[in-house]
Write a protein that holds these residues in place. Structure first.
Motif, mmCIF file in Angstrom:
data_model
loop_
_atom_site.group_PDB
_atom_site.id
_atom_site.type_symbol
_atom_site.label_atom_id
_atom_site.label_comp_id
_atom_site.label_asym_id
_atom_site.label_seq_id
_atom_site.Cartn_x
_atom_site.Cartn_y
_atom_site.Cartn_z
ATOM 1 N N LYS A 1 -14.320 9.481 -2.053
ATOM 2 C CA LYS A 1 -15.394 8.611 -2.534
ATOM 3 C C LYS A 1 -14.785 7.693 -3.562
ATOM 4 O O LYS A 1 -14.245 8.152 -4.565
ATOM 5 N N LEU A 2 -14.870 6.418 -3.339
ATOM 6 C CA LEU A 2 -14.172 5.488 -4.217
ATOM 7 C C LEU A 2 -15.156 4.629 -4.988
ATOM 8 O O LEU A 2 -16.231 4.281 -4.486
ATOM 9 N N LYS A 3 -14.744 4.278 -6.198
ATOM 10 C CA LYS A 3 -15.569 3.507 -7.115
ATOM 11 C C LYS A 3 -15.307 2.017 -6.887
ATOM 12 O O LYS A 3 -14.230 1.523 -7.173
ATOM 13 N N ASP A 4 -16.282 1.327 -6.317
ATOM 14 C CA ASP A 4 -16.218 -0.130 -6.138
ATOM 15 C C ASP A 4 -14.795 -0.610 -5.796
ATOM 16 O O ASP A 4 -14.221 -1.462 -6.498
ATOM 17 N N PRO A 5 -14.223 -0.108 -4.706
ATOM 18 C CA PRO A 5 -12.788 -0.301 -4.483
ATOM 19 C C PRO A 5 -12.405 -1.715 -4.047
ATOM 20 O O PRO A 5 -13.181 -2.419 -3.409
ATOM 21 N N VAL A 6 -11.185 -2.100 -4.437
ATOM 22 C CA VAL A 6 -10.561 -3.346 -3.974
ATOM 23 C C VAL A 6 -9.478 -2.967 -2.962
ATOM 24 O O VAL A 6 -8.696 -2.051 -3.218
ATOM 25 N N LEU A 7 -9.470 -3.643 -1.806
ATOM 26 C CA LEU A 7 -8.443 -3.365 -0.782
ATOM 27 C C LEU A 7 -7.288 -4.342 -0.928
ATOM 28 O O LEU A 7 -7.502 -5.563 -0.967
ATOM 29 N N ILE A 8 -6.070 -3.814 -0.997
ATOM 30 C CA ILE A 8 -4.879 -4.666 -1.081
ATOM 31 C C ILE A 8 -4.042 -4.455 0.168
ATOM 32 O O ILE A 8 -3.585 -3.349 0.442
ATOM 33 N N GLU A 9 -3.853 -5.523 0.927
ATOM 34 C CA GLU A 9 -3.181 -5.413 2.219
ATOM 35 C C GLU A 9 -1.822 -6.100 2.193
ATOM 36 O O GLU A 9 -1.716 -7.226 1.695
ATOM 37 N N GLY A 10 -0.801 -5.469 2.722
ATOM 38 C CA GLY A 10 0.512 -6.100 2.868
ATOM 39 C C GLY A 10 1.260 -5.522 4.053
ATOM 40 O O GLY A 10 1.895 -4.481 3.933
ATOM 41 N N LEU A 11 1.193 -6.190 5.179
ATOM 42 C CA LEU A 11 1.875 -5.705 6.387
ATOM 43 C C LEU A 11 3.185 -6.461 6.578
ATOM 44 O O LEU A 11 3.430 -7.477 5.933
ATOM 45 N N PRO A 12 4.071 -5.986 7.469
ATOM 46 C CA PRO A 12 5.324 -6.700 7.719
ATOM 47 C C PRO A 12 5.053 -8.144 8.120
ATOM 48 O O PRO A 12 4.147 -8.406 8.908
ATOM 49 N N GLY A 13 5.832 -9.052 7.551
ATOM 50 C CA GLY A 13 5.684 -10.473 7.859
ATOM 51 C C GLY A 13 6.828 -11.223 7.202
ATOM 52 O O GLY A 13 7.861 -10.637 6.872
ATOM 53 N N LEU A 14 6.615 -12.516 6.993
ATOM 54 C CA LEU A 14 7.640 -13.394 6.413
ATOM 55 C C LEU A 14 8.279 -12.792 5.150
ATOM 56 O O LEU A 14 7.585 -12.527 4.162
ATOM 57 N N GLY A 15 9.598 -12.576 5.183
ATOM 58 C CA GLY A 15 10.319 -12.055 4.015
ATOM 59 C C GLY A 15 9.862 -10.673 3.597
ATOM 60 O O GLY A 15 10.236 -10.170 2.541
ATOM 61 N N MET A 16 9.037 -10.056 4.411
ATOM 62 C CA MET A 16 8.519 -8.707 4.138
ATOM 63 C C MET A 16 7.809 -8.638 2.778
ATOM 64 O O MET A 16 7.650 -7.559 2.193
ATOM 65 N N VAL A 17 7.360 -9.806 2.288
ATOM 66 C CA VAL A 17 6.799 -9.884 0.945
ATOM 67 C C VAL A 17 5.585 -8.962 0.782
ATOM 68 O O VAL A 17 5.485 -8.181 -0.168
ATOM 69 N N GLY A 18 4.669 -9.024 1.761
ATOM 70 C CA GLY A 18 3.459 -8.213 1.669
ATOM 71 C C GLY A 18 3.758 -6.726 1.676
ATOM 72 O O GLY A 18 3.221 -5.963 0.868
ATOM 73 N N ARG A 19 4.630 -6.336 2.578
ATOM 74 C CA ARG A 19 4.950 -4.918 2.690
ATOM 75 C C ARG A 19 5.680 -4.404 1.456
ATOM 76 O O ARG A 19 5.369 -3.332 0.942
ATOM 77 N N ILE A 20 6.652 -5.177 0.957
ATOM 78 C CA ILE A 20 7.398 -4.735 -0.225
ATOM 79 C C ILE A 20 6.456 -4.576 -1.417
ATOM 80 O O ILE A 20 6.466 -3.550 -2.104
ATOM 81 N N ALA A 21 5.603 -5.570 -1.633
ATOM 82 C CA ALA A 21 4.709 -5.529 -2.800
ATOM 83 C C ALA A 21 3.728 -4.364 -2.694
ATOM 84 O O ALA A 21 3.535 -3.612 -3.651
ATOM 85 N N THR A 22 3.130 -4.200 -1.506
ATOM 86 C CA THR A 22 2.109 -3.157 -1.359
ATOM 87 C C THR A 22 2.724 -1.760 -1.442
ATOM 88 O O THR A 22 2.168 -0.854 -2.061
ATOM 89 N N ARG A 23 3.877 -1.593 -0.831
ATOM 90 C CA ARG A 23 4.553 -0.288 -0.923
ATOM 91 C C ARG A 23 4.951 0.018 -2.361
ATOM 92 O O ARG A 23 4.900 1.171 -2.802
ATOM 93 N N TYR A 24 5.367 -1.016 -3.064
ATOM 94 C CA TYR A 24 5.773 -0.811 -4.451
ATOM 95 C C TYR A 24 4.595 -0.308 -5.296
ATOM 96 O O TYR A 24 4.715 0.652 -6.060
ATOM 97 N N LEU A 25 3.450 -0.944 -5.090
ATOM 98 C CA LEU A 25 2.250 -0.523 -5.824
ATOM 99 C C LEU A 25 1.867 0.906 -5.476
ATOM 100 O O LEU A 25 1.531 1.709 -6.351
ATOM 101 N N THR A 26 1.905 1.203 -4.179
ATOM 102 C CA THR A 26 1.539 2.541 -3.706
ATOM 103 C C THR A 26 2.396 3.597 -4.387
ATOM 104 O O THR A 26 1.901 4.632 -4.831
ATOM 105 N N LYS A 27 3.701 3.310 -4.476
ATOM 106 C CA LYS A 27 4.637 4.263 -5.092
ATOM 107 C C LYS A 27 4.405 4.370 -6.589
ATOM 108 O O LYS A 27 4.293 5.450 -7.148
ATOM 109 N N GLN A 28 4.363 3.214 -7.271
ATOM 110 C CA GLN A 28 4.253 3.218 -8.725
ATOM 111 C C GLN A 28 2.976 3.886 -9.203
ATOM 112 O O GLN A 28 2.966 4.575 -10.220
ATOM 113 N N LEU A 29 1.903 3.658 -8.459
ATOM 114 C CA LEU A 29 0.617 4.220 -8.882
ATOM 115 C C LEU A 29 0.396 5.599 -8.279
ATOM 116 O O LEU A 29 -0.618 6.239 -8.514
#
Lengths: 257, 257, 257, 257
Positions: A13-41
């Protein structure tokens, strides 16, 4: 598997959640950023998206088993702020036109079900390298866009295309009561680009009002830099070698004539 | 988005409307002509067609938001004549074979719902440039065809293919109680061709018995002409440069030998 | 034929059966191994899988009739052991992304219906030739994997992709109460490779605790070896011929100058 | 149009009809033969098959209207023999894998509905030209095959593929109470080949016990022969011209050196 499905592995059950999406694409920017957040948090996986529109292979994992290509939803409980976070990253984007629309729609259904009212998608923006890559922002919601611009993102020129899931989620969100923001890190796009991802993360922590330790991504940037230097060195050696060979051959020609 | 949908944004009641379609295609003739009419008559948007068969990207708009690729229906109330007009233009045609049939069918359903009994589709007809490009007409209805021929269009040789939505709408209209006419402006097709579009507009205003101010399209034609001249100039300079380079190299060769 | 179907031609009741799959793929390893087992154990056909995702041609058979491309299920009653066997081999894999997922799913439905709890898939693993090609194993079940490793298979590096039905069956089996093992014979993959298939068969008979006479596959290996030698000889002759031609031409050049 | 449909334009009752299919394919053999029969016997159109798997264009007809690509069923009442005939020819085959299976299935449903128990499909068989091209026969029914062999057709080597509708109709007929024969005229396949079609017609009239005047197809063969001769002549002229140019250039080189 005849259609795109989401398998929930934990009930949350999540409190007013924000979805952050980053799939493989140009320069892998989305995936790198989203994976980084997932790990750090230390976000926890709670659902997987499978689709017959993903490439038809499986990947061997570390236990000697395999897994279907999929996208993974993780959640992070925000103890101090208003919004919990959902992260979405994965192995692949859909491989067909119709599949792209289908997967984006399935993601939005899932987000809606979990009460998501804001989506942030991350991708790369093709641009020749500058010292400090900028972050380009577009949004279905003016307020959200302004937040991004205040956080040092720049506006996108009108007419630009945003390809794939990062773009379609915005386009399709407009049919729902969901606001969406897309952050694109400038990148040459040839190689995984953690520097572009860092730019996006900087904007993102500002918008989300969370603090993320960015020292680990600096290490990734260092590693990526060394990879590029090594590649340049190899390229230079090849060139020198080619030059020598040419001279020798020209020598021969002279000799023969 | 799992299938092609039409979203109506305004509720309108139209008087015996004629649908005029011009999507991107050869020389952009259909799109240029239809957009020109929409602008000149100040037609109002009332419905959008979205499809998972369109390319899977979104376009950034001037407000820093995005939009899904779509086709737009606009209407124009004809105060003096018998027929209101519906204009259909858009970003793209469907990208797959099945998608093309699907989108054309969805358009016809929508037209039928709004009481359309006549459809005019616009496209390009590949032909090496002449002074004044002709307009080629084909129709599912002899009377309609004759109107076009009287308005200075010429008949199409038998056996010609008409590719995409402009053609399929005619082919599929025959299964319904809808008459359809296709007007194809002769064009080389390499670049957007407002001159070919003007040809179609001239025939069209004659058939529809409406008056359209064509002075603005003359400006577009001037601009297009300048673009072509600039491109020719660049091509010529390149050639001259290449010639010089060659002479220098030949010189060298002489010198070396 | 609008969807993938399985036609059962004989009604059979099987004792805790294991399904062994080997379709055309890299080095034809899976198909060679599975067909060999089917022949040696004199397994009987009992079901055929047809699919609109297979290539759209038919094959002429020896009676001058034709057959649609299909996959064939055969069964073998194991009189001494615990598990009857089902073999699955065929003409082709599905030709589209969605088709691959669809066919794999249909196979799993059928296996489940027949009480299959263990599936073994066979394929090729691209690797430059060594004296004795190894067998690479991955499994959704640790116990099953250990059996394979004890039978001299080696573990796969993590991150490897397994393409097509051999991989998807494992990936999709995880959603069901089915264990699955994949055995990949190392092969260069350019030509049908019975040697790689023999490696897999050796591991397989050990796991299944059945004895298979491997003398016939040794003959196939001999034949394949001769084919390769013949091809090498032809390649060498061509090279020699090309060399002579070059010398003659160089001679000419000298003469002309 | 969302799926393949057959529109019946005339209601007919046929006496134990045989369906003869010849769509565009290798050397256009099937289409030429079937169209020839339709014309010679003055068969009457009674149904059209449309499909979203056909190419997405329409063709202009002689009245200045257009038609969707389709396949046409015609019938011929056989006053003296046992079997009426249905002919099926058309503009195109389906363009996708799934479309091919879908269209073939739809044809078989229609045939079944009209009481067809025998289908004869016609196509081309790639083979370098001989004086008199042979006709290759395969059949789902031994009796039918023997009829063809007695009528001077030859058996097909086992393992041969038969691509497209001509093959799939046989493969799919086996699931129904329908016998099917395929007659393939040997052809180089590069150009429409009425000679190969004549071969098939000769076998066909023998099997069907009907007499067909073949003098008109002899005229087509003459025309095709002249086309080939003209093409050869042009090719020769080009060669001669290229040779001269080369000599001139070599001359130049000599001069320069």
């Amino acid at each position: 598997m005849k259609k795109t499905v989401i398998e929930e592995i934990v009930n949350v059950k999540l409190k007013d959640p924000v979805l952050i999406e980053g799939l493989p694409g140009l320069g892998m920017v989305g995936r790198i950023a989203t994976r980084y957040l997932t790990k750090q948090l230390n976000a926890k996986p709670f659902a997987r998206l499978y689709s017959p529109h993903f490439p038809y292979y499986v990947l061997v994992n570390q236990k000697g088993s395999v897994r279907l290509l999929h996208c993974l939803f993780s959640f992070w409980k925000n103890k101090t702020g208003k919004h919990d976070l959902i992260f979405l990253t994965g192995d692949s984007q859909a491989q067909t036109i119709e599949g792209q629309y289908d997967v984006a729609d399935t993601i939005l259904d899932f987000a809606e079900k979990h009460g998501v009212k804001t989506i942030i998608t991350i991708g790369g923006y093709r641009k020749e390298a500058e010292k400090k890559p900028k972050v380009v922002a577009v949004s279905t919601d003016l307020e959200l866009l302004n937040k991004a611009l205040k956080a040092d993102a720049i506006a996108s020129p009108s007419g630009n295309p945003i390809v794939g899931t990062a773009g379609l989620l915005l386009g399709l969100a407009k049919f729902r009561k969901t606001s969406a923001l897309c952050l694109l890190g400038e990148t040459r796009g040839y190689l995984p680009d953690p520097k572009a991802a860092k730019g996006v993360l900087t904007v993102l922590q500002n918008i989300l009002k969370i603090e993320i330790d960015l020292s680990d991504i600096d290490k990734e940037i260092e590693r990526a830099k060394k990879v590029i230097e090594r590649m340049k060195k190899i390229a230079k050696e090849r060139e020198t070698h080619a030059l020598k060979t040419r001279k020798i051959e020209e020598g021969k020609v002279t000799y023969i004539s």
